[in-house]
Enzyme design. Structure first.
Site, PDB file in Angstrom:
ATOM      1  N   THR A 113      -3.611   6.599 -21.623  1.00 23.62           N
ATOM      2  CA  THR A 113      -3.518   5.262 -21.056  1.00 23.62           C
ATOM      3  C   THR A 113      -2.145   4.729 -21.475  1.00 23.62           C
ATOM      4  OG1 THR A 113      -4.661   4.374 -22.991  1.00 23.62           O
ATOM      5  CG2 THR A 113      -5.994   4.769 -21.031  1.00 23.62           C
ATOM      6  N   ASP A 126      -6.466  13.907 -24.850  1.00 23.07           N
ATOM      7  CA  ASP A 126      -6.484  12.498 -24.447  1.00 23.07           C
ATOM      8  C   ASP A 126      -5.802  11.730 -25.579  1.00 23.07           C
ATOM      9  OD1 ASP A 126      -7.106   9.828 -24.091  1.00 23.07           O
ATOM     10  OD2 ASP A 126      -9.137  10.202 -23.373  1.00 23.07           O
ATOM     11  N   LYS A 148      -1.965   1.044 -24.831  1.00 25.75           N
ATOM     12  CA  LYS A 148      -2.349   0.967 -26.250  1.00 25.75           C
ATOM     13  C   LYS A 148      -1.064   0.995 -27.093  1.00 25.75           C
ATOM     14  CE  LYS A 148      -7.021   2.699 -25.493  1.00 25.75           C
ATOM     15  NZ  LYS A 148      -7.154   3.397 -24.210  1.00 25.75           N
ATOM     16  N   GLU A 182      -0.539   4.956  -0.240  1.00 25.88           N
ATOM     17  CA  GLU A 182      -1.270   6.223  -0.400  1.00 25.88           C
ATOM     18  C   GLU A 182      -0.329   7.412  -0.260  1.00 25.88           C
ATOM     19  OE1 GLU A 182      -3.032   3.735   1.017  1.00 25.88           O
ATOM     20  OE2 GLU A 182      -5.201   4.151   0.921  1.00 25.88           O
ATOM     21  N   TYR A 232       0.855  -1.197   0.000  1.00 23.91           N
ATOM     22  CA  TYR A 232       0.000   0.000   0.000  1.00 23.91           C
ATOM     23  C   TYR A 232       0.882   1.236   0.000  1.00 23.91           C
ATOM     24  CZ  TYR A 232      -5.002  -0.657   0.189  1.00 23.91           C
ATOM     25  OH  TYR A 232      -6.295  -0.875  -0.160  1.00 23.91           O
TER      26      TYR A 232
HETATM   27  N1  DSN Z   1     -11.897   1.152 -24.860  1.00 28.43           N
HETATM   28  C1  DSN Z   1     -10.955   1.998 -25.552  1.00 28.43           C
HETATM   29  C2  DSN Z   1     -10.937   1.717 -27.016  1.00 28.43           C
HETATM   30  O1  DSN Z   1     -11.140   0.578 -27.382  1.00 28.43           O
HETATM   31  O2  DSN Z   1     -10.683   2.606 -27.804  1.00 28.43           O
HETATM   32  C3  DSN Z   1     -11.149   3.420 -25.244  1.00 28.43           C
HETATM   33  O3  DSN Z   1     -11.159   3.604 -23.878  1.00 28.43           O
END
Ligand code: DSN
Length: 413
Positions: free
Chosen positions: A223, A197, A226, A53, A51
């Site tokens: 994110t 984003d 990807k 925090e 943990y």
């Molecule tokens: N779920 C993602 C996508 O497939 O583009 C976006 O968050």
């Protein structure tokens, strides 16, 4: 210690089956990728036990020396990789990261302006069923009906009329270069914050094949799983003047204990993305997508915007029939090609029966496939789309897909 196999044969066996699926299927969902063994190891490490925090050197627990060092490395690498003044590496994933940005910059009832979901935007950019339009007012923009492209004059006009507090660029199904600079200039003109984003194209940006929204955009979210090819998670990058607000919004505003095993894996992925080979990877993703797009178009398949500049292709199936995205995705899956149905801009059908199909090249490129393989795969996809009820054809192609996959093992890179 007993292994997963001994403790839980059911989960072990399903994981093995998933490994087999990932090995023998052409995974073409553009938001997915296959991580390296190093990223996988960090994600599955004993760091999951801790943990933490707070932030490095400002925690609420003892025993922090190792995870503090790991998080500090992840922060420094993220800043260096993207050229950011500040990085927060704790967000669990993209949606909570976007929520944290809104929480940091906006008051309930403030206005946000992002691309409509059915035009290629994201749920958290102001879709009606999402928190982003329940707590904030959403005044979404659209793409041009004729070209499928962003029309910056129209977007500027809408911003001048609506006076949003936050303008969001960055998409999930837009196959073209994003003019981040123009978005930021519009935001400046109307007194809004600019947010990008870049989840889908982060790998292309750090690989130098797409323009970056940094350093001018106020806040950038990506994110990490990807095109960036890291673990499932997210980071927020921002100017120093927003650092405190962003950090406080992530913790204690919205999240509790950060996932230190994932933060470690993010650090590993950032290190991998700094290598020259990653630039080759990013370039090849785009080259592959372009060849795939050409092959599809040569076979009479219609693409939204007439091609691609990035890792994804949005196929418009309406010349064949309206609302057949799901049937075509199933037909392709029967042939060992994994894609996802998607709305196309101004879809004459519904999101449950959309008229489009979204495909991408990040995983095929990770596996080492190049232009030659894209031509073969483009031919297969075209044959299936043009004859999507032909189960015999799907079966035949499935065997050919398996043979191709065998030549490109999972950890071959
Ligand atoms: N779920 C993602 C996508 O497939 O583009 C976006 O968050």
């Amino acid at each position: 210690m007993m292994s997963l196999k001994d403790v839980d044969s059911e989960i072990f066996s399903l994981t093995q089956k998933e490994l087999e699926r990932q090995t023998f299927v052409l995974n073409m969902i553009p938001s997915e990728n296959y991580v390296s063994k190093a990223v996988l190891e960090a994600t599955g490490s004993i760091l999951t036990n801790k943990y933490a925090e707070g932030y490095p050197k400002k925690r609420y627990y003892q025993g922090m020396e190792n995870v503090d060092a790991i998080e500090a490395i992840a922060i420094e690498r993220a800043k260096k990789l993207f050229g950011a003044e500040h990085a927060n590496v704790q967000p669990y994933s993209g949606s909570p990261a976007n929520a944290a940005i809104f929480y940091a910059l906006l008051k309930p009832g403030d206005k946000i302006m992002g691309l409509r979901l059915d035009m290629g935007g994201h749920l958290t950019h102001g879709h009606t069923v999402n928190f982003s339009s329940r707590f904030y007012k959403s005044c979404p923009y659209v793409v041009d009906k004729e070209t499928g492209m962003l029309d910056m004059d129209e977007i500027r006009k809408l911003a001048l009329k609506e006076k949003p507090n936050l303008i969001i660029s960055g998409y999930t199904a837009y196959p073209r270069i994003i003019p981040f600079k123009e978005f930021h200039e519009i935001a400046l003109e109307v007194g809004a914050y600019s947010m990008a984003d870049i989840s889908h194209i982060a790998g292309l940006i750090v690989g130098g094949v797409h323009p970056s929204p940094l350093p001018f955009t106020d806040v950038v979210m990506t994110t990490t799983h990807k095109t960036l090819r890291g673990p499932r998670g997210a980071i927020i990058l921002c100017k120093e003047k927003f650092a405190n607000a962003i950090d406080r919004a992530v913790f204690p505003g919205l999240q509790g204990g950060p996932h230190q095993h994932v933060i470690a894996a993010k650090a590993v992925a950032f290190k991998e993305a700094m290598k020259p080979e990653f630039k080759d990877y990013a370039k090849q993703i785009v080259k592959n997508a372009k060849v795939l797009a050409e092959t599809l178009m040569d076979n009479g398949i219609k693409l939204v915007t007439g091609g691609t500049d990035n890792h994804l292709i949005l196929i418009d199936l309406t010349p064949i029939a309206i609302g057949i995205g799901r049937q075509v995705a199933v037909a392709l899956e029967n042939a060992g090609i994994c894609t996802n149905m998607n709305t196309i801009p101004y879809d004459p059908s519904t999101p449950f029966k959309p008229s489009g199909l979204r495909i991408g090249t990040p995983i095929l490129t990770t596996r080492g496939m190049k232009e030659e393989e894209m031509k073969i795969i483009g031919e297969w996809i075209s044959q299936i789309i043009n004859d999507y009820k032909n189960e015999k054809l799907q079966k035949k192609i499935k065997q050919e897909v398996k043979e191709l996959c065998e030549k490109f093992p999972l950890f071959g890179w």
